[in-house]
Design a protein around this motif. Structure first.
Motif, PDB file in Angstrom:
ATOM      1  N   ASP A  15      11.125  -0.694   4.894  1.00 22.41           N
ATOM      2  CA  ASP A  15      11.581  -1.066   3.565  1.00 22.41           C
ATOM      3  C   ASP A  15      12.114   0.140   2.800  1.00 22.41           C
ATOM      4  O   ASP A  15      12.812  -0.007   1.817  1.00 22.41           O
ATOM      5  N   LYS A  16      11.799   1.347   3.246  1.00 19.62           N
ATOM      6  CA  LYS A  16      12.238   2.562   2.584  1.00 19.62           C
ATOM      7  C   LYS A  16      13.671   2.942   2.976  1.00 19.62           C
ATOM      8  O   LYS A  16      14.249   3.842   2.388  1.00 19.62           O
ATOM      9  N   MET A  68       4.504  -2.061  -0.700  1.00 18.43           N
ATOM     10  CA  MET A  68       5.448  -1.742   0.350  1.00 18.43           C
ATOM     11  C   MET A  68       4.655  -1.268   1.572  1.00 18.43           C
ATOM     12  O   MET A  68       4.375  -0.103   1.733  1.00 18.43           O
ATOM     13  N   THR A  69       4.350  -2.187   2.442  1.00 17.56           N
ATOM     14  CA  THR A  69       3.580  -1.835   3.628  1.00 17.56           C
ATOM     15  C   THR A  69       4.460  -1.574   4.842  1.00 17.56           C
ATOM     16  O   THR A  69       4.026  -0.913   5.769  1.00 17.56           O
ATOM     17  N   ASP A  70       5.678  -2.099   4.831  1.00 19.91           N
ATOM     18  CA  ASP A  70       6.596  -1.902   5.959  1.00 19.91           C
ATOM     19  C   ASP A  70       7.388  -0.609   5.758  1.00 19.91           C
ATOM     20  O   ASP A  70       8.124  -0.476   4.768  1.00 19.91           O
ATOM     21  N   PRO A  71       7.262   0.383   6.664  1.00 20.29           N
ATOM     22  CA  PRO A  71       7.994   1.642   6.484  1.00 20.29           C
ATOM     23  C   PRO A  71       9.509   1.470   6.518  1.00 20.29           C
ATOM     24  O   PRO A  71      10.238   2.292   5.990  1.00 20.29           O
TER      25      PRO A  71
END
Length: 58
Positions: free
Chosen positions: A6-7, A1-4
């Motif tokens: 996505d949280k 999960m590199t895209d913030p």
């Protein structure tokens, strides 16, 4: 999960159109996306500003 992002816990429904004509796609929406607020009228009575006539008399 590199895209913030996505949280994120919520996501907007898909949209139709572009710019000023952009709107949510009704077919992508569910009852979970609604805006029902049964206490809205009571809350408005508590927080509504004074009417213009009431403000003039003070």
């Amino acid at each position: 999960m590199t895209d913030p992002l996505d949280k994120a816990t919520s996501k907007a429904p898909a949209t139709l159109g572009e710019g000023c004509l952009s709107r949510y796609d009704p077919e992508d929406m569910s009852p979970e996306d609604g805006t029902e607020f049964p206490g809205a009228a009571d809350l408005w009575e508590q927080v509504k500003p004074e009417s213009a006539e009431d403000a003039k008399s003070t």
